[in-house]
Motif scaffolding. Sequence first.
Motif, short mmCIF file in Angstrom:
data_model
loop_
_atom_site.label_atom_id
_atom_site.label_comp_id
_atom_site.label_asym_id
_atom_site.label_seq_id
_atom_site.Cartn_x
_atom_site.Cartn_y
_atom_site.Cartn_z
N ALA A 42 0.83 -1.21 0.00
CA ALA A 42 0.00 0.00 0.00
C ALA A 42 0.86 1.26 0.00
N LEU A 43 1.98 1.23 0.71
CA LEU A 43 2.89 2.37 0.69
C LEU A 43 3.51 2.53 -0.69
N ALA A 44 3.88 1.43 -1.30
CA ALA A 44 4.48 1.49 -2.63
C ALA A 44 3.50 2.03 -3.67
N ASP A 45 2.25 1.69 -3.52
CA ASP A 45 1.23 2.10 -4.48
C ASP A 45 0.70 3.51 -4.22
N ILE A 65 10.13 -1.32 -7.26
CA ILE A 65 10.46 -0.57 -8.48
C ILE A 65 9.25 -0.52 -9.40
N GLU A 66 8.60 -1.66 -9.56
CA GLU A 66 7.42 -1.71 -10.44
C GLU A 66 6.31 -0.81 -9.90
N ALA A 67 6.08 -0.87 -8.59
CA ALA A 67 4.99 -0.09 -8.00
C ALA A 67 5.29 1.41 -8.02
N SER A 68 6.56 1.78 -7.96
CA SER A 68 6.92 3.19 -7.89
C SER A 68 6.64 3.94 -9.18
N ALA A 69 6.40 3.21 -10.26
CA ALA A 69 6.19 3.88 -11.54
C ALA A 69 4.95 4.76 -11.54
N GLY A 70 3.99 4.49 -10.64
CA GLY A 70 2.75 5.26 -10.63
C GLY A 70 2.97 6.75 -10.47
N ASN A 71 3.84 7.14 -9.54
CA ASN A 71 4.11 8.57 -9.36
C ASN A 71 5.61 8.86 -9.36
N PHE A 72 6.40 7.94 -9.92
CA PHE A 72 7.85 8.10 -10.01
C PHE A 72 8.47 8.38 -8.64
N LYS A 73 8.11 7.55 -7.66
CA LYS A 73 8.69 7.69 -6.32
C LYS A 73 10.21 7.59 -6.38
N ASP A 89 0.65 9.59 -2.83
CA ASP A 89 1.12 10.73 -2.07
C ASP A 89 2.37 10.42 -1.25
N VAL A 90 2.97 9.26 -1.48
CA VAL A 90 4.28 8.95 -0.90
C VAL A 90 5.34 9.36 -1.92
N ASP A 91 6.26 10.22 -1.50
CA ASP A 91 7.27 10.75 -2.41
C ASP A 91 8.54 9.91 -2.48
N LYS A 92 8.80 9.16 -1.42
CA LYS A 92 10.09 8.48 -1.30
C LYS A 92 9.91 7.19 -0.52
N ILE A 93 10.58 6.12 -0.96
CA ILE A 93 10.63 4.88 -0.19
C ILE A 93 12.09 4.52 0.05
N SER A 94 12.42 4.26 1.30
CA SER A 94 13.72 3.70 1.67
C SER A 94 13.46 2.29 2.19
N PHE A 95 14.02 1.32 1.51
CA PHE A 95 13.71 -0.09 1.80
C PHE A 95 15.00 -0.88 1.98
N THR A 96 15.04 -1.71 2.99
CA THR A 96 16.09 -2.71 3.16
C THR A 96 15.42 -4.06 3.25
N GLY A 97 15.86 -4.99 2.39
CA GLY A 97 15.25 -6.31 2.37
C GLY A 97 15.68 -7.09 1.15
N SER A 98 14.83 -7.98 0.72
CA SER A 98 15.19 -8.90 -0.36
C SER A 98 15.18 -8.22 -1.72
N THR A 99 15.97 -8.76 -2.63
CA THR A 99 16.00 -8.25 -3.99
C THR A 99 14.65 -8.45 -4.67
N ALA A 100 13.98 -9.56 -4.39
CA ALA A 100 12.67 -9.81 -5.00
C ALA A 100 11.67 -8.73 -4.61
N THR A 101 11.65 -8.35 -3.33
CA THR A 101 10.74 -7.29 -2.90
C THR A 101 11.16 -5.96 -3.49
N GLY A 102 12.47 -5.71 -3.56
CA GLY A 102 12.95 -4.48 -4.18
C GLY A 102 12.47 -4.33 -5.61
N ARG A 103 12.45 -5.45 -6.33
CA ARG A 103 11.99 -5.41 -7.72
C ARG A 103 10.50 -5.04 -7.78
N ARG A 104 9.71 -5.55 -6.82
CA ARG A 104 8.29 -5.21 -6.80
C ARG A 104 8.09 -3.73 -6.46
#
Length: 483
Positions: free
Chosen positions: A219-222, A242-250, A225-240
């Motif tokens: 929900a945060l990724a989608d 990236i895909e979700a951030s395309a909505g508003n170019f986070k 009105d979230v401008d920035k995400i800082s994430f530490t975790g798996s590469t698989a989740t990181g890839r998801r």
Amino acid sequence: MATGAGAETLLIDGIWRNAHSGGHFPSIDPATGDSLGEVAAGDASDVDAAVRSARAAFDERRWLSIPYPQRAKILFDIADRIEAAADELAVAEVRENGMPVAMARATIANGAQAFRYFGGWIGKIHGQTGEIGAGDAFHGFTLKEPVGVAALIVPWNGPFMLACHKLAPALAAGCTVILKPAEDTSLNTIRLARIVEAAGVPAGVLNVITGLGSVVGQALADHPDVDKISFTGSTATGRRLIEASAGNFKRLSLELGGKSPVIVLDDADIDMAAPAIVGGIMSNSGQACHSGSRLYAQRGIYDRLMAAVADIASKLVVGNGLDEATQMGPVISQVQFDRVMTYIDSGVAEGAEVATGGRRRGGSGFFIEPTILSHAPADARVVREEIFGPVLSAMPFDDLDWAIRQANASRYGLAGAVYTTSLSKAHQVARAIRAGTIWINTHRPTDFWTPFGGYKESGWGREGGAEGLDAFMETKSVIARLH
């Protein structure tokens, strides 16, 4: 802190509350399997409320309107409060994560230092000024401004410390925040949020939403009105993400997986290298993205090094992290336990030899013996894939160029290490390995001014230092006609 059904573990606009759905889930002690308490299971509606709160706090400049010396003082006060509660926080970290209590104390102290380091940046964030074109008709300068609403998604392998590593620079930059802890380790992050509140950070500047990553994180990724995400975790989740951030170019900062190589040359000091190699993989039960999990040792010292590494690993005290004698605790969960044991079995099936370990330790909790796999085939899964457990895969080599090629033959590039008494060879290898951090004759030391992050699929951006602060900022150019 409230526990039990409907635990109030969501912080939205300065108010602690239950999840909108009323749902909750247990936090489990990985050493015993016992429940430590209940955590609110937030969902998309809770995320939306938290984002609205953070957006209002940002637009109203509730944080930035506080004079910068006072903001810096608040961050220093957070550090003081963390240190005052260090014993309680360390015990709580052990109970949620399983790490040895000595390590927990160090991570709590490190978290406090993060607020001191980034608090010191407040008041020193400046742009540049200069001439525009020829003559003196124009004047130009740049402004450094906070990126806005930042979502901080924290992993379970160092929950308190890593929450501090993200929250401190976000606040120093002037952002407002939604903090999402890992579902396995939420309780100590909630304690951190209460400390931040008590230090005087205004309502809405920090919001906390606990819950499943697949629900709250998504929900945060989608959220538009979230401008920035800082994430530490798996590469698989990181890839998801990236895909979700395309909505508003986070804006994204991603510190992801690793499969860090360790190269030991035949002139290395084995007495120094062996314990450092064991510490580099077994610390936190191997549950660190920068763990040195692939060992390449020159053939002339391979057998002696392996004997020393296996001997040290076999003598590590494995047990409940609350025992002062414990050197290695459990892995975080049954899921992680099963994952690591499956990798050990696959390594043996593909031809690796068990030099030590490889089995469950004890009858309860999620304990795995420190495991050293010798003569692992270069293309084995245990060599190629991130295990995130106390497993070291070792291989001999004759040609240094071959070892460097193998070190780089990975989709990851987070860290690496080289052991040698040759200054020239040490720097040759350090330059050749494509990774964000390289250690020479050691493993793990860092400082807040040293940026940390990865090449390739180990992530985007850096945490720490000026680069880590800049990740939460935008640069604006202003150009004025003078006449």
